[in-house]
Design a protein around this motif. Structure first.
Motif, PDB file in Angstrom:
ATOM      1  N   PHE A 182       0.798  -1.218   0.000  1.00  0.00           N
ATOM      2  CA  PHE A 182       0.000   0.000   0.000  1.00  0.00           C
ATOM      3  C   PHE A 182       0.832   1.270   0.000  1.00  0.00           C
ATOM      4  O   PHE A 182       0.280   2.373   0.084  1.00  0.00           O
ATOM      5  CB  PHE A 182      -0.949  -0.021   1.201  1.00  0.00           C
ATOM      6  CG  PHE A 182      -1.825  -1.226   1.234  1.00  0.00           C
ATOM      7  CD1 PHE A 182      -2.874  -1.358   0.333  1.00  0.00           C
ATOM      8  CD2 PHE A 182      -1.572  -2.262   2.109  1.00  0.00           C
ATOM      9  CE1 PHE A 182      -3.677  -2.492   0.336  1.00  0.00           C
ATOM     10  CE2 PHE A 182      -2.369  -3.401   2.121  1.00  0.00           C
ATOM     11  CZ  PHE A 182      -3.425  -3.523   1.229  1.00  0.00           C
ATOM     12  N   VAL A 183       2.155   1.107  -0.124  1.00  0.00           N
ATOM     13  CA  VAL A 183       3.018   2.281  -0.222  1.00  0.00           C
ATOM     14  C   VAL A 183       3.377   2.490  -1.685  1.00  0.00           C
ATOM     15  O   VAL A 183       4.061   1.685  -2.305  1.00  0.00           O
ATOM     16  CB  VAL A 183       4.309   2.107   0.612  1.00  0.00           C
ATOM     17  CG1 VAL A 183       5.261   3.275   0.367  1.00  0.00           C
ATOM     18  CG2 VAL A 183       3.961   2.007   2.092  1.00  0.00           C
ATOM     19  N   GLU A 184       2.866   3.585  -2.276  1.00  0.00           N
ATOM     20  CA  GLU A 184       3.088   3.873  -3.693  1.00  0.00           C
ATOM     21  C   GLU A 184       3.942   5.142  -3.798  1.00  0.00           C
ATOM     22  O   GLU A 184       3.433   6.261  -3.707  1.00  0.00           O
ATOM     23  CB  GLU A 184       1.747   4.071  -4.416  1.00  0.00           C
ATOM     24  CG  GLU A 184       0.781   2.897  -4.300  1.00  0.00           C
ATOM     25  CD  GLU A 184       1.173   1.709  -5.163  1.00  0.00           C
ATOM     26  OE1 GLU A 184       2.234   1.769  -5.822  1.00  0.00           O
ATOM     27  OE2 GLU A 184       0.416   0.715  -5.180  1.00  0.00           O
ATOM     28  N   GLU A 185       5.240   4.993  -3.961  1.00  0.00           N
ATOM     29  CA  GLU A 185       6.127   6.148  -4.064  1.00  0.00           C
ATOM     30  C   GLU A 185       5.891   6.922  -5.357  1.00  0.00           C
ATOM     31  O   GLU A 185       6.073   8.128  -5.424  1.00  0.00           O
ATOM     32  CB  GLU A 185       7.586   5.694  -3.967  1.00  0.00           C
ATOM     33  CG  GLU A 185       7.956   5.168  -2.591  1.00  0.00           C
ATOM     34  CD  GLU A 185       9.439   4.930  -2.442  1.00  0.00           C
ATOM     35  OE1 GLU A 185      10.187   5.185  -3.414  1.00  0.00           O
ATOM     36  OE2 GLU A 185       9.874   4.502  -1.362  1.00  0.00           O
ATOM     37  N   ASP A 186       5.513   6.205  -6.408  1.00  0.00           N
ATOM     38  CA  ASP A 186       5.197   6.845  -7.691  1.00  0.00           C
ATOM     39  C   ASP A 186       3.708   6.637  -7.933  1.00  0.00           C
ATOM     40  O   ASP A 186       3.265   5.535  -8.261  1.00  0.00           O
ATOM     41  CB  ASP A 186       6.024   6.209  -8.811  1.00  0.00           C
ATOM     42  CG  ASP A 186       5.801   6.891 -10.160  1.00  0.00           C
ATOM     43  OD1 ASP A 186       4.843   7.682 -10.284  1.00  0.00           O
ATOM     44  OD2 ASP A 186       6.585   6.617 -11.091  1.00  0.00           O
ATOM     45  N   VAL A 187       2.923   7.711  -7.771  1.00  0.00           N
ATOM     46  CA  VAL A 187       1.461   7.584  -7.839  1.00  0.00           C
ATOM     47  C   VAL A 187       0.970   7.262  -9.244  1.00  0.00           C
ATOM     48  O   VAL A 187      -0.203   6.911  -9.435  1.00  0.00           O
ATOM     49  CB  VAL A 187       0.774   8.863  -7.324  1.00  0.00           C
ATOM     50  CG1 VAL A 187       1.074   9.061  -5.846  1.00  0.00           C
ATOM     51  CG2 VAL A 187       1.206  10.084  -8.138  1.00  0.00           C
ATOM     52  N   SER A 188       1.846   7.378 -10.232  1.00  0.00           N
ATOM     53  CA  SER A 188       1.438   7.063 -11.606  1.00  0.00           C
ATOM     54  C   SER A 188       1.486   5.567 -11.885  1.00  0.00           C
ATOM     55  O   SER A 188       1.073   5.116 -12.950  1.00  0.00           O
ATOM     56  CB  SER A 188       2.340   7.800 -12.609  1.00  0.00           C
ATOM     57  OG  SER A 188       3.667   7.295 -12.566  1.00  0.00           O
ATOM     58  N   LYS A 189       2.003   4.792 -10.921  1.00  0.00           N
ATOM     59  CA  LYS A 189       2.134   3.347 -11.114  1.00  0.00           C
ATOM     60  C   LYS A 189       1.584   2.600  -9.906  1.00  0.00           C
ATOM     61  O   LYS A 189       1.608   3.113  -8.788  1.00  0.00           O
ATOM     62  CB  LYS A 189       3.611   2.967 -11.302  1.00  0.00           C
ATOM     63  CG  LYS A 189       4.276   3.601 -12.510  1.00  0.00           C
ATOM     64  CD  LYS A 189       5.764   3.253 -12.550  1.00  0.00           C
ATOM     65  CE  LYS A 189       6.446   3.902 -13.742  1.00  0.00           C
ATOM     66  NZ  LYS A 189       7.909   3.622 -13.764  1.00  0.00           N
ATOM     67  N   ILE A 190       1.132   1.386 -10.162  1.00  0.00           N
ATOM     68  CA  ILE A 190       0.770   0.469  -9.078  1.00  0.00           C
ATOM     69  C   ILE A 190       1.985  -0.412  -8.841  1.00  0.00           C
ATOM     70  O   ILE A 190       2.377  -1.206  -9.711  1.00  0.00           O
ATOM     71  CB  ILE A 190      -0.462  -0.380  -9.445  1.00  0.00           C
ATOM     72  CG1 ILE A 190      -1.658   0.538  -9.718  1.00  0.00           C
ATOM     73  CG2 ILE A 190      -0.784  -1.377  -8.341  1.00  0.00           C
ATOM     74  CD1 ILE A 190      -2.879  -0.190 -10.224  1.00  0.00           C
ATOM     75  N   ALA A 191       2.601  -0.283  -7.687  1.00  0.00           N
ATOM     76  CA  ALA A 191       3.943  -0.828  -7.462  1.00  0.00           C
ATOM     77  C   ALA A 191       4.053  -2.316  -7.744  1.00  0.00           C
ATOM     78  O   ALA A 191       4.961  -2.762  -8.465  1.00  0.00           O
ATOM     79  CB  ALA A 191       4.387  -0.528  -6.029  1.00  0.00           C
ATOM     80  N   HIS A 192       3.135  -3.135  -7.192  1.00  0.00           N
ATOM     81  CA  HIS A 192       3.313  -4.577  -7.353  1.00  0.00           C
ATOM     82  C   HIS A 192       3.087  -5.018  -8.798  1.00  0.00           C
ATOM     83  O   HIS A 192       3.703  -5.988  -9.262  1.00  0.00           O
ATOM     84  CB  HIS A 192       2.437  -5.363  -6.369  1.00  0.00           C
ATOM     85  CG  HIS A 192       0.974  -5.338  -6.651  1.00  0.00           C
ATOM     86  ND1 HIS A 192       0.157  -4.279  -6.312  1.00  0.00           N
ATOM     87  CD2 HIS A 192       0.166  -6.262  -7.240  1.00  0.00           C
ATOM     88  CE1 HIS A 192      -1.080  -4.550  -6.657  1.00  0.00           C
ATOM     89  NE2 HIS A 192      -1.115  -5.749  -7.234  1.00  0.00           N
ATOM     90  N   ILE A 193       2.259  -4.303  -9.554  1.00  0.00           N
ATOM     91  CA  ILE A 193       2.072  -4.618 -10.965  1.00  0.00           C
ATOM     92  C   ILE A 193       3.282  -4.154 -11.777  1.00  0.00           C
ATOM     93  O   ILE A 193       3.761  -4.846 -12.678  1.00  0.00           O
ATOM     94  CB  ILE A 193       0.788  -3.961 -11.518  1.00  0.00           C
ATOM     95  CG1 ILE A 193      -0.436  -4.429 -10.717  1.00  0.00           C
ATOM     96  CG2 ILE A 193       0.624  -4.279 -12.999  1.00  0.00           C
ATOM     97  CD1 ILE A 193      -0.674  -5.926 -10.752  1.00  0.00           C
TER      98      ILE A 193
END
Length: 409
Positions: free
Chosen positions: A63-74
Motif C-alpha cells: 500500500f506504499v506507492e512512491e510513484d502515484v502514476s504506477k501500481i507498485a506490485h504490478i
C-alpha cells in the motif's frame, strides 16, 4: 547475467542473511536487482542492507506507492525477467501454492509472467510434512523451478534436508538457467542415462556395492531435460529424487541394470553411462544369513556382464559416453577404456582426490573424444559440469547424424 532484471523475494527465515549475500553476487554479476521483503524477513535482516547492496529501493508494503502514476506490485511484476525467492519458508510456499496474496511479495508473484525460482529453507520435519510436499508439488506442476536445499546441520539443531543452498550455488544455478546452454540442443532426442551403484547380494542381509551416490548421473539427467531431451534414467539404489520429467527405472543388481539398458538401447540417440556397476558378484547367494565363524571367510565371485562393452559392440546410430573413475594414470587408462569399449566420449576423473568424485558435489574431469582430443575441465559443481558434458556429447551427436545422412545418399 549481465542486464538481467531479477526480483529477489526474501521471506522470514534465519537463512535470510544468505539472501543478502546473493543480492551482492547478483549485482556483481551484472544483474539489476529489486528486492521484496516480507514483514517477518525484516526480523532477521533490515531493508537498508538490501538497498545498499542493490542500489535500489526495497519493496515491503503493497500500500506504499512512491510513484502515484504506477501500481507498485504490478509495475515490479511486469519489470521482472525472473523472480528468485531466497529463502522460501514453509509459510510462504503454502500461501503461494494456494493463491493467497496478502502481502507485497505474494501479490507481485500472482501478477507476474516471469519464471519463478524458489529456494526452500526450513526444518527437516517441516520439509517432509505432507502439506509442504503437496504444496511443492502444486507449484512444480505450475512450472515453478525449485533450487534444492542441502542436507546437514540446521539452525534448529536438527540434522537433515532443509538447509538453504549456498549463494554461490544459487548463482551458478541461475547462470545455467539463463545461459545460451538453455537452447534446446537435445530437442527430439532420446537420452538413456545410467546412474548410481549396483548391489550384489551375498545373503538376506548383506551385499557388495560401491561408493557411487548417483549425483553426476542425476545432474546430467536434469540438464538433458532442460535441453529438451526425452530422458530415461536407469538408476541403482541412491538417496536422490529423480528430476521432474525423467522416466525413472529403478534397479538393484548389475544384471537388472543390463536388462533395462539393453531394453531401451535401440530407441536411444545418446547413451551416457555414469553408473558404477559391480564387476563381480557372488556365484552363490545364501538363503540364510551367513553366521560368524572362526577364521577367514572366502566368497567365490564371478564376472557380471560388461554393459558398456556390450553397448559399444552393438551401437549403430547411438553416441556412447562412458565414465572412468581412476586412482592413477587417469588419462592413460581412460584412453585405453575408450578404445577398448568403442566409446565416442569418455569422462575421466581421479577418485583418489577426496575433494571431488563420488560423495562430493563437485568434480574435475578430463573429456576425451574418439579422435583423441583431450579437454581438461576445472573443478566445478556437478550440475554445471553436466551441461559441459552434454555440450560435447551434442556436438558428437550432430556429427553422427550428419554421417548417417551422408551414408544414405
Amino acid at each position: 547475467m549481465d542486464g538481467k532484471k531479477i526480483v529477489l523475494g526474501v521471506t522470514g527465515g534465519v537463512a535470510a542473511f544468505k539472501a543478502a549475500a546473493l543480492a551482492s553476487k547478483l549485482k556483481q554479476a551484472g544483474a539489476s536487482v529489486k528486492t521484496i521483503m516480507t514483514e517477518s524477513s525484516k526480523e532477521f535482516v533490515t531493508p537498508l542492507t538490501f538497498q545498499a547492496l542493490t542500489r535500489d529501493r526495497v519493496y515491503d508494503n503493497t500500500f506504499v506507492e512512491e510513484d502515484v502514476s504506477k501500481i507498485a506490485h504490478i509495475d515490479v511484476a511486469d519489470w521482472a525477467e525472473a523472480f528468485v525467492i531466497v529463502p522460501a519458508t514453509a509459510n510462504f510456499i503454502g500461501k503461494y501454492a494456494n493463491g493467497i496474496a496478502d502481502d507485497m511479495l505474494t501479490s507481485t508473484l500472482l501478477a507476474t509472467k516471469a519464471p519463478v525460482y524458489v529456494a526452500p529453507a526450513m526444518n527437516v520435519n517441516m520439509y517432509d510434512h505432507p502439506a509442504v510436499i503437496q504444496n511443492l508439488e502444486t507449484l512444480m506442476n505450475r512450472g515453478v523451478t525449485f533450487i534444492e536445499p542441502g542436507a546437514g546441520y540446521l539452525a534448529c539443531g536438527w540434522i537433515g534436508k532443509g538447509r538453504l543452498a549456498e549463494p554461490e550455488d544459487i548463482l551458478n544455478f541461475l547462470h545455467s538457467e539463463f545461459s545460451e546452454r538453455k537452447e534446446k540442443t537435445l530437442k527430439g532426442k532420446n537420452v538413456l542415462i545410467t546412474a548410481g551403484p549396483t548391489r550384489e547380494v551375498i545373503d538376506p542381509v548383506r551385499f557388495l556395492s560401491n561408493r557411487s551416490t548417483g549425483k553426476m548421473g542425476y545432474a546430467i539427467a536434469k540438464a538433458a531435460i532442460d535441453l529438451g531431451a526425452k530422458v530415461t534414467l536407469v538408476s541403482g539404489p541412491v538417496q536422490l529424487e529423480a528430476p521432474q520429467g525423467v522416466t525413472l527405472i529403478s534397479v538393484t543388481s548389475a544384471e537388472e541394470m543390463y536388462e533395462q539398458v539393453m531394453k531401451h538401447f535401440d530407441d536411444a540417440d545418446l547413451v551416457i553411462k555414469t553408473a558404477a556397476v559391480s564387476d563381480y558378484r557372488p556365484t552363490k547367494v545364501e538363503a540364510h544369513k551367513v553366521k560368524k565363524q572362526a577364521g577367514n571367510l572366502t566368497i567365490e565371485m564371478e564376472r557380471t556382464k560388461d554393459i558398456l562393452r556390450t553397448l559399444g559392440e552393438n551401437k549403430h546410430h547411438q553416441v556412447l559416453v562412458g565414465f572412468a573413475a581412476e586412482t592413477q594414470d587417469v588419462e592413460t587408462y581412460a584412453k585405453e577404456k575408450l578404445e577398448r569399449k568403442r566409446l565416442d566420449l569418455i569422462v575421466a576423473n581421479d577418485v583418489s582426490d577426496r575433494s571431488i568424485g563420488f560423495e562430493s558435489d563437485e568434480n574435475r574431469v578430463l573429456l576425451i573424444d574418439r579422435e583423441g582430443g583431450v579437454k581438461r575441465v576445472d573443478q566445478q559443481k556437478k550440475e554445471t559440469l553436466a551441461y559441459t558434458i552434454l555440450e560435447n556429447a551434442s556436438k558428437l551427436l550432430r556429427e553422427e547424424n550428419h554421417r548417417v545422412r551422408e551414408s544414405h545418399r
